[in-house]
Write a protein that holds these residues in place. Sequence first.
Motif, PDB file in Angstrom:
ATOM      1  N   PRO A  80       0.839  -1.207   0.000  1.00  0.00           N
ATOM      2  CA  PRO A  80       0.000   0.000   0.000  1.00  0.00           C
ATOM      3  C   PRO A  80       0.869   1.250   0.000  1.00  0.00           C
ATOM      4  O   PRO A  80       2.019   1.215   0.443  1.00  0.00           O
ATOM      5  CB  PRO A  80      -0.785  -0.122   1.314  1.00  0.00           C
ATOM      6  CG  PRO A  80       0.075  -0.970   2.190  1.00  0.00           C
ATOM      7  CD  PRO A  80       0.775  -1.940   1.276  1.00  0.00           C
ATOM      8  N   LYS A  81       0.316   2.344  -0.497  1.00  0.00           N
ATOM      9  CA  LYS A  81       1.064   3.601  -0.530  1.00  0.00           C
ATOM     10  C   LYS A  81       1.353   4.126   0.874  1.00  0.00           C
ATOM     11  O   LYS A  81       2.386   4.742   1.118  1.00  0.00           O
ATOM     12  CB  LYS A  81       0.288   4.656  -1.319  1.00  0.00           C
ATOM     13  CG  LYS A  81       0.323   4.456  -2.821  1.00  0.00           C
ATOM     14  CD  LYS A  81       1.697   4.772  -3.388  1.00  0.00           C
ATOM     15  CE  LYS A  81       1.675   4.770  -4.909  1.00  0.00           C
ATOM     16  NZ  LYS A  81       3.007   5.100  -5.473  1.00  0.00           N
ATOM     17  N   PHE A  82       0.394   3.896   1.806  1.00  0.00           N
ATOM     18  CA  PHE A  82       0.595   4.304   3.192  1.00  0.00           C
ATOM     19  C   PHE A  82      -0.434   3.619   4.067  1.00  0.00           C
ATOM     20  O   PHE A  82      -1.388   2.985   3.583  1.00  0.00           O
ATOM     21  CB  PHE A  82       0.526   5.827   3.344  1.00  0.00           C
ATOM     22  CG  PHE A  82      -0.778   6.460   2.906  1.00  0.00           C
ATOM     23  CD1 PHE A  82      -1.864   6.549   3.760  1.00  0.00           C
ATOM     24  CD2 PHE A  82      -0.903   6.997   1.624  1.00  0.00           C
ATOM     25  CE1 PHE A  82      -3.057   7.127   3.359  1.00  0.00           C
ATOM     26  CE2 PHE A  82      -2.105   7.582   1.206  1.00  0.00           C
ATOM     27  CZ  PHE A  82      -3.175   7.649   2.078  1.00  0.00           C
ATOM     28  N   PHE A  83      -0.236   3.734   5.369  1.00  0.00           N
ATOM     29  CA  PHE A  83      -1.135   3.183   6.378  1.00  0.00           C
ATOM     30  C   PHE A  83      -1.540   4.336   7.285  1.00  0.00           C
ATOM     31  O   PHE A  83      -0.700   4.917   7.963  1.00  0.00           O
ATOM     32  CB  PHE A  83      -0.423   2.085   7.161  1.00  0.00           C
ATOM     33  CG  PHE A  83      -1.157   1.551   8.369  1.00  0.00           C
ATOM     34  CD1 PHE A  83      -2.545   1.487   8.414  1.00  0.00           C
ATOM     35  CD2 PHE A  83      -0.450   1.073   9.470  1.00  0.00           C
ATOM     36  CE1 PHE A  83      -3.209   0.990   9.529  1.00  0.00           C
ATOM     37  CE2 PHE A  83      -1.095   0.557  10.582  1.00  0.00           C
ATOM     38  CZ  PHE A  83      -2.480   0.528  10.616  1.00  0.00           C
ATOM     39  N   VAL A  84      -2.838   4.695   7.271  1.00  0.00           N
ATOM     40  CA  VAL A  84      -3.325   5.808   8.078  1.00  0.00           C
ATOM     41  C   VAL A  84      -4.105   5.268   9.271  1.00  0.00           C
ATOM     42  O   VAL A  84      -4.935   4.373   9.135  1.00  0.00           O
ATOM     43  CB  VAL A  84      -4.189   6.784   7.249  1.00  0.00           C
ATOM     44  CG1 VAL A  84      -5.369   6.090   6.576  1.00  0.00           C
ATOM     45  CG2 VAL A  84      -4.670   7.951   8.108  1.00  0.00           C
ATOM     46  N   LEU A  85      -3.821   5.816  10.448  1.00  0.00           N
ATOM     47  CA  LEU A  85      -4.545   5.482  11.674  1.00  0.00           C
ATOM     48  C   LEU A  85      -5.401   6.684  12.063  1.00  0.00           C
ATOM     49  O   LEU A  85      -4.872   7.736  12.433  1.00  0.00           O
ATOM     50  CB  LEU A  85      -3.562   5.152  12.797  1.00  0.00           C
ATOM     51  CG  LEU A  85      -3.014   3.731  12.818  1.00  0.00           C
ATOM     52  CD1 LEU A  85      -1.878   3.613  13.832  1.00  0.00           C
ATOM     53  CD2 LEU A  85      -4.109   2.732  13.158  1.00  0.00           C
ATOM     54  N   CYS A  86      -6.722   6.497  11.994  1.00  0.00           N
ATOM     55  CA  CYS A  86      -7.644   7.618  12.171  1.00  0.00           C
ATOM     56  C   CYS A  86      -8.029   7.855  13.632  1.00  0.00           C
ATOM     57  O   CYS A  86      -9.216   7.872  13.996  1.00  0.00           O
ATOM     58  CB  CYS A  86      -8.883   7.421  11.304  1.00  0.00           C
ATOM     59  SG  CYS A  86      -8.590   7.840   9.575  1.00  0.00           S
ATOM     60  N   GLY A  87      -7.032   8.041  14.465  1.00  0.00           N
ATOM     61  CA  GLY A  87      -7.270   8.561  15.806  1.00  0.00           C
ATOM     62  C   GLY A  87      -7.500   7.556  16.903  1.00  0.00           C
ATOM     63  O   GLY A  87      -7.676   6.361  16.681  1.00  0.00           O
ATOM     64  N   ASP A  88      -7.487   8.076  18.132  1.00  0.00           N
ATOM     65  CA  ASP A  88      -7.502   7.293  19.366  1.00  0.00           C
ATOM     66  C   ASP A  88      -6.427   6.217  19.308  1.00  0.00           C
ATOM     67  O   ASP A  88      -6.686   5.016  19.369  1.00  0.00           O
ATOM     68  CB  ASP A  88      -8.882   6.709  19.648  1.00  0.00           C
ATOM     69  CG  ASP A  88      -9.814   7.756  20.260  1.00  0.00           C
ATOM     70  OD1 ASP A  88      -9.384   8.915  20.437  1.00  0.00           O
ATOM     71  OD2 ASP A  88     -10.969   7.417  20.566  1.00  0.00           O
ATOM     72  N   LEU A  89      -5.218   6.700  19.202  1.00  0.00           N
ATOM     73  CA  LEU A  89      -4.061   5.819  19.143  1.00  0.00           C
ATOM     74  C   LEU A  89      -3.912   5.077  20.463  1.00  0.00           C
ATOM     75  O   LEU A  89      -3.626   3.884  20.497  1.00  0.00           O
ATOM     76  CB  LEU A  89      -2.808   6.635  18.820  1.00  0.00           C
ATOM     77  CG  LEU A  89      -2.930   7.513  17.562  1.00  0.00           C
ATOM     78  CD1 LEU A  89      -1.696   8.383  17.404  1.00  0.00           C
ATOM     79  CD2 LEU A  89      -3.160   6.657  16.331  1.00  0.00           C
ATOM     80  N   VAL A  90      -4.109   5.804  21.567  1.00  0.00           N
ATOM     81  CA  VAL A  90      -4.099   5.190  22.894  1.00  0.00           C
ATOM     82  C   VAL A  90      -5.329   5.670  23.655  1.00  0.00           C
ATOM     83  O   VAL A  90      -5.960   6.663  23.292  1.00  0.00           O
ATOM     84  CB  VAL A  90      -2.816   5.531  23.688  1.00  0.00           C
ATOM     85  CG1 VAL A  90      -1.594   5.009  22.961  1.00  0.00           C
ATOM     86  CG2 VAL A  90      -2.697   7.033  23.927  1.00  0.00           C
ATOM     87  N   HIS A  91      -5.667   4.943  24.732  1.00  0.00           N
ATOM     88  CA  HIS A  91      -6.828   5.324  25.532  1.00  0.00           C
ATOM     89  C   HIS A  91      -6.509   6.496  26.456  1.00  0.00           C
ATOM     90  O   HIS A  91      -7.375   7.298  26.783  1.00  0.00           O
ATOM     91  CB  HIS A  91      -7.311   4.126  26.358  1.00  0.00           C
ATOM     92  CG  HIS A  91      -8.591   4.386  27.088  1.00  0.00           C
ATOM     93  ND1 HIS A  91      -9.732   4.843  26.452  1.00  0.00           N
ATOM     94  CD2 HIS A  91      -8.915   4.271  28.416  1.00  0.00           C
ATOM     95  CE1 HIS A  91     -10.709   4.989  27.346  1.00  0.00           C
ATOM     96  NE2 HIS A  91     -10.234   4.649  28.531  1.00  0.00           N
ATOM     97  N   GLY A  92      -5.254   6.567  26.890  1.00  0.00           N
ATOM     98  CA  GLY A  92      -4.859   7.692  27.725  1.00  0.00           C
ATOM     99  C   GLY A  92      -4.986   7.390  29.202  1.00  0.00           C
ATOM    100  O   GLY A  92      -4.578   6.329  29.662  1.00  0.00           O
ATOM    101  N   THR A  93      -5.570   8.310  29.950  1.00  0.00           N
ATOM    102  CA  THR A  93      -5.624   8.317  31.419  1.00  0.00           C
ATOM    103  C   THR A  93      -4.189   8.276  31.961  1.00  0.00           C
ATOM    104  O   THR A  93      -3.251   8.687  31.279  1.00  0.00           O
ATOM    105  CB  THR A  93      -6.494   7.168  31.978  1.00  0.00           C
ATOM    106  OG1 THR A  93      -5.869   5.900  31.735  1.00  0.00           O
ATOM    107  CG2 THR A  93      -7.882   7.170  31.348  1.00  0.00           C
ATOM    108  N   VAL A  94      -3.988   7.759  33.152  1.00  0.00           N
ATOM    109  CA  VAL A  94      -2.681   7.875  33.805  1.00  0.00           C
ATOM    110  C   VAL A  94      -1.618   6.985  33.169  1.00  0.00           C
ATOM    111  O   VAL A  94      -0.435   7.110  33.486  1.00  0.00           O
ATOM    112  CB  VAL A  94      -2.792   7.551  35.313  1.00  0.00           C
ATOM    113  CG1 VAL A  94      -3.706   8.544  35.998  1.00  0.00           C
ATOM    114  CG2 VAL A  94      -3.302   6.126  35.520  1.00  0.00           C
ATOM    115  N   TRP A  95      -2.029   6.087  32.251  1.00  0.00           N
ATOM    116  CA  TRP A  95      -1.076   5.166  31.632  1.00  0.00           C
ATOM    117  C   TRP A  95      -0.675   5.591  30.230  1.00  0.00           C
ATOM    118  O   TRP A  95      -0.104   4.807  29.483  1.00  0.00           O
ATOM    119  CB  TRP A  95      -1.661   3.753  31.606  1.00  0.00           C
ATOM    120  CG  TRP A  95      -1.897   3.206  32.991  1.00  0.00           C
ATOM    121  CD1 TRP A  95      -0.956   2.674  33.841  1.00  0.00           C
ATOM    122  CD2 TRP A  95      -3.132   3.165  33.695  1.00  0.00           C
ATOM    123  NE1 TRP A  95      -1.537   2.298  35.027  1.00  0.00           N
ATOM    124  CE2 TRP A  95      -2.884   2.590  34.969  1.00  0.00           C
ATOM    125  CE3 TRP A  95      -4.433   3.557  33.387  1.00  0.00           C
ATOM    126  CZ2 TRP A  95      -3.881   2.396  35.922  1.00  0.00           C
ATOM    127  CZ3 TRP A  95      -5.436   3.375  34.331  1.00  0.00           C
ATOM    128  CH2 TRP A  95      -5.154   2.794  35.583  1.00  0.00           C
TER     129      TRP A  95
END
Length: 308
Positions: A80-95
């Motif tokens: 593929p020409k590229f791989f796009v990740l459309c957000g919320d890469l991590v859940h966040g909070t204290v970790w």
Amino acid sequence: MSEKGDIFLRARGRTLDAFHEEAELQWKSPFYFIQGADPQFGLMKAWALGDCNYGGDEWEEEIRLTEQAAKAINKLNPKPKFFVLCGDLVHGTVWRENQTKDLKKVLKEVDKEIPLVFVSGNHDIGNVPTSEAIEEYRCTWGDDYFSFWVGGVLFLVLNSQLYVDSSKCPSLKLAQDQWLDIQLATAKQRMCKHAIVFQHIPLFLKTADEEDDYFNISKPIRQELVDKFTEAGIKAVFSGHYHRNAGGFCNDLDMVVSSAIGCQLGEDTHGLRVVVVTAEKIVHRYYSLNKLSSEGIEEDLMDMIKQE
């Protein structure tokens, strides 16, 4: 150039280092890219516990799923020409710090010849983002909005959270609005074969006149964006956030909502979307990670190209 220690070429200066605009302005032939969304390290346990605000201290399953996605992408031929990740890469909070470290470690396994494109989500910068949160995201993943060219196609990456609640950073929303108008003017002048938008939160889930919901953009802003996109000739908007597959058309604008690599909130499978760009159309199909991992999709790619 990437920042010291980066494992990928980041977006900065409102463009993507991985592609050189001068070499990508002209249409040559059909190509395809992979869209994923919401790996969201930490959500699966948090959702199971019913504590999405503070839960999520484990993400082994999300690591496994994202590793499976990376391996499936790597075996695709042609690449593929590229791989796009459309957000919320991590859940966040204290970790957040450890989740980010682990996600970067997994993404390091993606073939270096397949550029990574990152889109900011509400869990990446906050439901009510601040200038400080957005700056932290930029330092970690690159610009929160930018454009790039691939094979004569103009791609726009937006920070959709600025359309949800920019009360703590109004100047940043204004800056994105002004930048977007310039990009859409380029698209409208038909200087590109197609123009495609990536954002985390969908404009709508099914129809442009649906009621406001946590999973869509509110009606007044939604209509403003739909009108702008339609006038400029935007062909498709790809998003995540819903953790289910959805979408629909508004005139010629295809609103595509892809389910998650990670936690599923409906009946869909963990998966990725394959998007083929031809001279006339943008054709896409969602595949489960298991199917992508175990079966070749070369015939499907040819079928989608033939739909031209």
